[in-house]
Design a protein around this motif. Sequence first.
Motif, PDB file in Angstrom:
ATOM      1  N   PHE A   1     -30.139  41.708  -6.355  1.00 57.42           N
ATOM      2  CA  PHE A   1     -30.527  42.720  -5.373  1.00 57.42           C
ATOM      3  C   PHE A   1     -30.526  42.148  -3.957  1.00 57.42           C
ATOM      4  O   PHE A   1     -29.954  42.725  -3.032  1.00 57.42           O
ATOM      5  N   ASN A   2     -31.153  40.996  -3.784  1.00 55.91           N
ATOM      6  CA  ASN A   2     -31.208  40.375  -2.464  1.00 55.91           C
ATOM      7  C   ASN A   2     -29.815  40.017  -1.953  1.00 55.91           C
ATOM      8  O   ASN A   2     -29.523  40.139  -0.759  1.00 55.91           O
ATOM      9  N   ALA A   3     -28.946  39.567  -2.863  1.00 54.41           N
ATOM     10  CA  ALA A   3     -27.580  39.213  -2.474  1.00 54.41           C
ATOM     11  C   ALA A   3     -26.809  40.438  -2.010  1.00 54.41           C
ATOM     12  O   ALA A   3     -26.096  40.402  -0.997  1.00 54.41           O
ATOM     13  N   VAL A   4     -26.955  41.547  -2.739  1.00 50.74           N
ATOM     14  CA  VAL A   4     -26.242  42.775  -2.385  1.00 50.74           C
ATOM     15  C   VAL A   4     -26.744  43.317  -1.052  1.00 50.74           C
ATOM     16  O   VAL A   4     -25.953  43.698  -0.179  1.00 50.74           O
ATOM     17  N   VAL A   5     -28.059  43.360  -0.871  1.00 48.95           N
ATOM     18  CA  VAL A   5     -28.624  43.870   0.380  1.00 48.95           C
ATOM     19  C   VAL A   5     -28.194  42.999   1.560  1.00 48.95           C
ATOM     20  O   VAL A   5     -27.929  43.493   2.655  1.00 48.95           O
ATOM     21  N   SER A   6     -28.094  41.686   1.316  1.00 43.98           N
ATOM     22  CA  SER A   6     -27.694  40.760   2.379  1.00 43.98           C
ATOM     23  C   SER A   6     -26.247  40.971   2.808  1.00 43.98           C
ATOM     24  O   SER A   6     -25.937  40.991   3.999  1.00 43.98           O
TER      25      SER A   6
ATOM     26  N   PHE B   1     -31.961  51.033  -7.505  1.00 45.44           N
ATOM     27  CA  PHE B   1     -32.705  50.137  -6.627  1.00 45.44           C
ATOM     28  C   PHE B   1     -32.419  50.438  -5.159  1.00 45.44           C
ATOM     29  O   PHE B   1     -31.412  51.046  -4.809  1.00 45.44           O
ATOM     30  N   GLY B   2     -33.304  49.958  -4.319  1.00 51.06           N
ATOM     31  CA  GLY B   2     -33.137  50.102  -2.883  1.00 51.06           C
ATOM     32  C   GLY B   2     -34.447  49.795  -2.204  1.00 51.06           C
ATOM     33  O   GLY B   2     -35.523  49.906  -2.812  1.00 51.06           O
ATOM     34  N   GLU B   3     -34.377  49.386  -0.958  1.00 53.34           N
ATOM     35  CA  GLU B   3     -35.602  49.144  -0.212  1.00 53.34           C
ATOM     36  C   GLU B   3     -36.305  50.467   0.037  1.00 53.34           C
ATOM     37  O   GLU B   3     -35.718  51.542  -0.117  1.00 53.34           O
ATOM     38  N   ASN B   4     -37.571  50.404   0.447  1.00 53.79           N
ATOM     39  CA  ASN B   4     -38.330  51.624   0.720  1.00 53.79           C
ATOM     40  C   ASN B   4     -37.631  52.473   1.769  1.00 53.79           C
ATOM     41  O   ASN B   4     -37.159  51.960   2.787  1.00 53.79           O
ATOM     42  N   GLY B   5     -37.556  53.782   1.508  1.00 57.42           N
ATOM     43  CA  GLY B   5     -36.953  54.697   2.471  1.00 57.42           C
ATOM     44  C   GLY B   5     -35.454  54.834   2.379  1.00 57.42           C
ATOM     45  O   GLY B   5     -34.832  55.499   3.217  1.00 57.42           O
TER      46      GLY B   5
END
Length: 283
Positions: free
Chosen positions: A260-265, A34-38
């Motif tokens: 996912f949102n928690a990790v990215v945050s 997983f990961g945001e675009n780019g």
Amino acid sequence: MIEIRSLQFHYPKGRIVLDNTSLDFTPGNIYGLFGENGEGKSTLIKLMAGLLFPKAGYCQISGKDASKRKVENLQEIFIVPEDFDLPGLKISAFEKINSSFYPKFSKQRFYDLIEEFKLSPKENISTLSFGQKKKVLIAFGIATNTNLLLMDEPTNGLDIPSKSQFRKIMASAVDQGKCIVISTHQVRDLHSLINHVVILGQSKVIFDQSLSKVSENLWFGRPKQGNEEATLYSEPSFGGKAVLKRQDHEETEVDLELLFNAVVSDPEKINRAIKNTYSDAKV
């Protein structure tokens, strides 16, 4: 099976996409990448397939350098890319031409999947929609029986019933000798399918945990008042759902999108919570 060490990659005149990346992917697992675009998901998939070459470090498949593109290595790797062009052939002709490159290819499995996807071997690929073409490629990839199956955004172009069908088929495809890596930004599509989560962010691996360890150490749901201290992450848009240290809570199903949102945050907070809780449990 896959050993990645100190991998670094950037495109010409571009920023560093992967910086000092180290990962292990082992057989018998379905990994969600997983990961945001780019953030380098597609790049990492292509590096594992030998389609790109690292600027530093290495990626080895079963002890062999992926960038060397040895025939014996390529026979054990299949990639379903996000973007692709398929020839204007009948599905049966496509199978006949390409299956010879894969020693363990199962013709029976391929045509069973084609039927399950409600396609006909007599159909010309050029007349199919993008989603149908992707189904042909997914069916072929599974039928190759390669030890490593790489999939980049495989659910793009699939409708909701097809996504459910995809999860069912993929769950039956894994065995102890096979490693499947699925890259996507549509985290929700891999619900109940994967058993290991890898998240990329800021050119780094910011999360790399088995789903079982996540479930053992984190709790997902709507917390009661007074539990603010144990709350690691929360979102009003999720109806007040949050990620908490599990502590004495009963085990819950992992909410992939919320995780996912928690990790990215705040990746350090989530990783620290898992590490500390796991260490406490061992004492």
